[in-house]
Scaffold this motif. Structure first.
Motif, PDB file in Angstrom:
ATOM      1  N   PRO A  70       0.809  -1.127  -0.036  1.00 11.38           N
ATOM      2  CA  PRO A  70       0.013   0.012  -0.097  1.00 11.38           C
ATOM      3  C   PRO A  70       0.976   1.461   0.088  1.00 11.38           C
ATOM      4  N   ALA A  71       0.335   2.195  -0.932  1.00  6.92           N
ATOM      5  CA  ALA A  71       1.418   3.274  -0.960  1.00  6.92           C
ATOM      6  C   ALA A  71       0.481   4.547  -0.821  1.00  6.92           C
ATOM      7  N   LEU A  72       0.742   5.792   0.054  1.00 11.03           N
ATOM      8  CA  LEU A  72       0.000   6.833   0.057  1.00 11.03           C
ATOM      9  C   LEU A  72       0.768   7.871  -0.546  1.00 11.03           C
ATOM     10  N   PRO A  73       0.288   8.502  -1.637  1.00  9.14           N
ATOM     11  CA  PRO A  73       1.003   9.916  -1.962  1.00  9.14           C
ATOM     12  C   PRO A  73       0.591  11.039  -0.980  1.00  9.14           C
ATOM     13  N   MET A  74       1.800  11.905  -0.673  1.00 13.04           N
ATOM     14  CA  MET A  74       1.367  13.074  -0.052  1.00 13.04           C
ATOM     15  C   MET A  74       2.156  14.335  -0.399  1.00 13.04           C
ATOM     16  N   PHE A  75       1.771  15.454  -0.119  1.00 15.47           N
ATOM     17  CA  PHE A  75       2.606  16.479  -0.296  1.00 15.47           C
ATOM     18  C   PHE A  75       4.006  16.387   0.284  1.00 15.47           C
ATOM     19  N   HIS A  76       5.143  16.857  -0.628  1.00 19.25           N
ATOM     20  CA  HIS A  76       6.172  16.971   0.103  1.00 19.25           C
ATOM     21  C   HIS A  76       6.436  18.208   1.214  1.00 19.25           C
ATOM     22  N   PRO A  77       7.046  17.906   2.175  1.00 24.93           N
ATOM     23  CA  PRO A  77       7.081  19.063   3.308  1.00 24.93           C
ATOM     24  C   PRO A  77       7.437  20.265   2.765  1.00 24.93           C
ATOM     25  N   ALA A  78       8.596  20.203   1.679  1.00 25.93           N
ATOM     26  CA  ALA A  78       9.195  21.557   1.140  1.00 25.93           C
ATOM     27  C   ALA A  78       7.932  22.344   0.534  1.00 25.93           C
ATOM     28  N   TYR A  79       7.045  21.570  -0.129  1.00 24.20           N
ATOM     29  CA  TYR A  79       5.900  22.320  -0.977  1.00 24.20           C
ATOM     30  C   TYR A  79       4.935  22.945   0.201  1.00 24.20           C
ATOM     31  N   LEU A  80       4.697  22.241   1.152  1.00 23.93           N
ATOM     32  CA  LEU A  80       3.921  22.547   2.534  1.00 23.93           C
ATOM     33  C   LEU A  80       4.785  24.202   2.975  1.00 23.93           C
ATOM     34  N   LEU A  81       6.023  24.094   2.992  1.00 19.85           N
ATOM     35  CA  LEU A  81       6.627  25.338   3.582  1.00 19.85           C
ATOM     36  C   LEU A  81       6.266  26.418   2.613  1.00 19.85           C
ATOM     37  N   ARG A  82       6.126  26.130   1.267  1.00 15.79           N
ATOM     38  CA  ARG A  82       5.835  27.417   0.424  1.00 15.79           C
ATOM     39  C   ARG A  82       4.311  27.479   0.073  1.00 15.79           C
ATOM     40  N   GLN A  83       3.415  26.503   0.213  1.00 17.85           N
ATOM     41  CA  GLN A  83       1.991  26.677   0.405  1.00 17.85           C
ATOM     42  C   GLN A  83       1.536  26.194   1.673  1.00 17.85           C
ATOM     43  N   THR A  84       1.335  26.972   2.565  1.00 16.94           N
ATOM     44  CA  THR A  84       1.022  26.743   4.010  1.00 16.94           C
ATOM     45  C   THR A  84      -0.558  26.342   3.986  1.00 16.94           C
ATOM     46  N   ALA A  85      -1.207  26.847   2.890  1.00 21.61           N
ATOM     47  CA  ALA A  85      -2.809  26.320   2.991  1.00 21.61           C
ATOM     48  C   ALA A  85      -2.844  24.956   2.825  1.00 21.61           C
ATOM     49  N   ALA A  86      -1.792  24.154   2.160  1.00 20.65           N
ATOM     50  CA  ALA A  86      -1.903  22.683   2.000  1.00 20.65           C
ATOM     51  C   ALA A  86      -1.671  21.960   3.104  1.00 20.65           C
ATOM     52  N   LYS A  87      -1.316  22.529   4.230  1.00 18.50           N
ATOM     53  CA  LYS A  87      -1.153  21.632   5.555  1.00 18.50           C
ATOM     54  C   LYS A  87      -2.724  21.154   5.948  1.00 18.50           C
ATOM     55  N   ARG A  88      -3.612  21.616   5.674  1.00 19.90           N
ATOM     56  CA  ARG A  88      -4.895  21.006   5.932  1.00 19.90           C
ATOM     57  C   ARG A  88      -5.038  19.771   5.366  1.00 19.90           C
ATOM     58  N   GLU A  89      -4.784  19.637   3.811  1.00 20.98           N
ATOM     59  CA  GLU A  89      -4.751  18.402   3.325  1.00 20.98           C
ATOM     60  C   GLU A  89      -3.762  17.556   3.880  1.00 20.98           C
ATOM     61  N   ALA A  90      -2.470  18.005   4.179  1.00 13.75           N
ATOM     62  CA  ALA A  90      -1.588  17.117   4.762  1.00 13.75           C
ATOM     63  C   ALA A  90      -1.964  16.432   6.103  1.00 13.75           C
ATOM     64  N   TRP A  91      -2.571  17.115   6.768  1.00 13.06           N
ATOM     65  CA  TRP A  91      -3.222  16.833   8.045  1.00 13.06           C
ATOM     66  C   TRP A  91      -4.189  15.691   7.764  1.00 13.06           C
ATOM     67  N   ALA A  92      -5.032  15.695   6.762  1.00 11.20           N
ATOM     68  CA  ALA A  92      -5.948  14.668   6.390  1.00 11.20           C
ATOM     69  C   ALA A  92      -5.398  13.349   6.015  1.00 11.20           C
ATOM     70  N   ASP A  93      -4.233  13.542   5.283  1.00  6.92           N
ATOM     71  CA  ASP A  93      -3.336  12.562   4.854  1.00  6.92           C
ATOM     72  C   ASP A  93      -2.769  11.586   6.040  1.00  6.92           C
ATOM     73  N   LEU A  94      -2.175  12.751   6.773  1.00  3.65           N
ATOM     74  CA  LEU A  94      -1.748  11.638   8.229  1.00  3.65           C
ATOM     75  C   LEU A  94      -2.755  11.125   8.815  1.00  3.65           C
ATOM     76  N   LEU A  95      -3.995  11.593   9.159  1.00  7.72           N
ATOM     77  CA  LEU A  95      -4.879  10.767   9.637  1.00  7.72           C
ATOM     78  C   LEU A  95      -5.226   9.617   8.914  1.00  7.72           C
ATOM     79  N   THR A  96      -5.157   9.732   7.637  1.00  7.59           N
ATOM     80  CA  THR A  96      -5.324   8.401   6.832  1.00  7.59           C
ATOM     81  C   THR A  96      -4.384   7.512   7.163  1.00  7.59           C
ATOM     82  N   LEU A  97      -3.216   8.035   7.236  1.00 10.82           N
ATOM     83  CA  LEU A  97      -2.088   7.139   7.541  1.00 10.82           C
ATOM     84  C   LEU A  97      -2.052   6.095   8.866  1.00 10.82           C
TER      85      LEU A  97
END
Length: 260
Positions: A227-254
């Motif tokens: 099983p493989a879960l695609p996620m935003f790269h943390p470097a992208y999250l540093l540039r696009q802070t609004a995407a952290k909400r999606e990243a948090w949802a992905d962490l909960l999925t993991l």
């Protein structure tokens, strides 16, 4: 008087030519060779008699096949690291300071795959130690995971598609990814995680054959039989802070996947 001088001069020239070895005249009258303009035929050289130049053509090496052979021969992570260090067909190796293999706990349930080392990683010789790595550690801590955790159920194992830093942190080329993919696949087999987390487009392209991280993030897929879960790269999250909400949802999925 002029006739006498010409006679004796001509005779002296003849005597001089005799002394040089001339013993007969070729023609009765002088010939103006410059006026003839007759092309001189060169002897035809037979092709088989002509020496053929030796051409040394460079031997073409199938870098992917060479990588596959070296990777398949590795029976441990140490063997694999040595094989990757000795791989000479990726030009990134020539410009990088360090070989960046992995960090965290081998045997952990989660294996994170990033793109390539950045400047800080190239200096330290470990993946995800710069600002993006610090954010990654905070993200993992939020779901009770740590790269340094002793318990494997709480630990993670981290690597990249490429072990050498591309110049100016450039996106890896398809050729670079292709030649290092056999090593990555063997790396996954030897580390033997339950779940893969693919951070960014490059690992998704390498292991899933597709990119477009904004479309495929958070959606479970299968890579090399896991099983493989695609996620935003943390470097992208540093540039696009609004995407952290999606990243948090992905962490909960993991986290839910690991509990299930």
């Amino acid at each position: 008087m002029e006739s006498a001088n010409t006679y004796w001069a001509d005779r002296a020239l003849l005597e001089w030519q005799v002394e040089l070895g001339a013993d007969e005249a070729l023609e009765e009258a002088p010939i103006d060779r410059y006026a003839l303009n007759v092309p001189v035929e060169k002897p035809v050289e037979k092709q088989e008699d002509k020496p053929q130049p030796v051409i040394h053509r460079p031997v073409e090496v199938d870098a992917v096949a060479t990588a596959r052979t070296a990777a398949d021969a590795a029976q441990s992570l140490d063997d694999l690291a040595a094989a990757m260090k000795g791989f000479e067909h990726c030009e990134l190796k020539q410009g990088a300071k360090s070989f960046v293999f992995a960090d965290g706990q081998p045997g952990a349930r989660v294996m994170i795959v990033g793109e390539a080392p950045g400047r800080q990683e190239d200096i330290a010789g470990k993946p995800f130690v710069g600002p993006a790595g610090q954010l990654l550690d905070k993200m993992l801590a939020a779901i009770g995971m740590d790269r340094n955790a002793e318990a494997l159920e709480n630990a993670v194992y981290i690597t990249n598609v490429l072990p050498w830093r591309p110049p100016s942190n450039a996106t890896p080329t398809p050729d670079e990814v292709s030649m290092m993919l056999p090593f990555l696949e063997r790396h996954i087999a030897l580390a033997n995680p339950d779940v893969l987390v693919l951070m960014g487009n490059t690992p998704c392209q390498a292991l899933l054959g597709r990119a477009g991280i904004t479309r495929i993030r958070g959606q479970w897929a299968e890579a090399v039989g896991r099983p493989a879960l695609p996620m935003f790269h943390p470097a992208y999250l540093l540039r696009q802070t609004a995407a952290k909400r999606e990243a948090w949802a992905d962490l909960l999925t993991l986290k839910a996947k690991l509990k299930g």
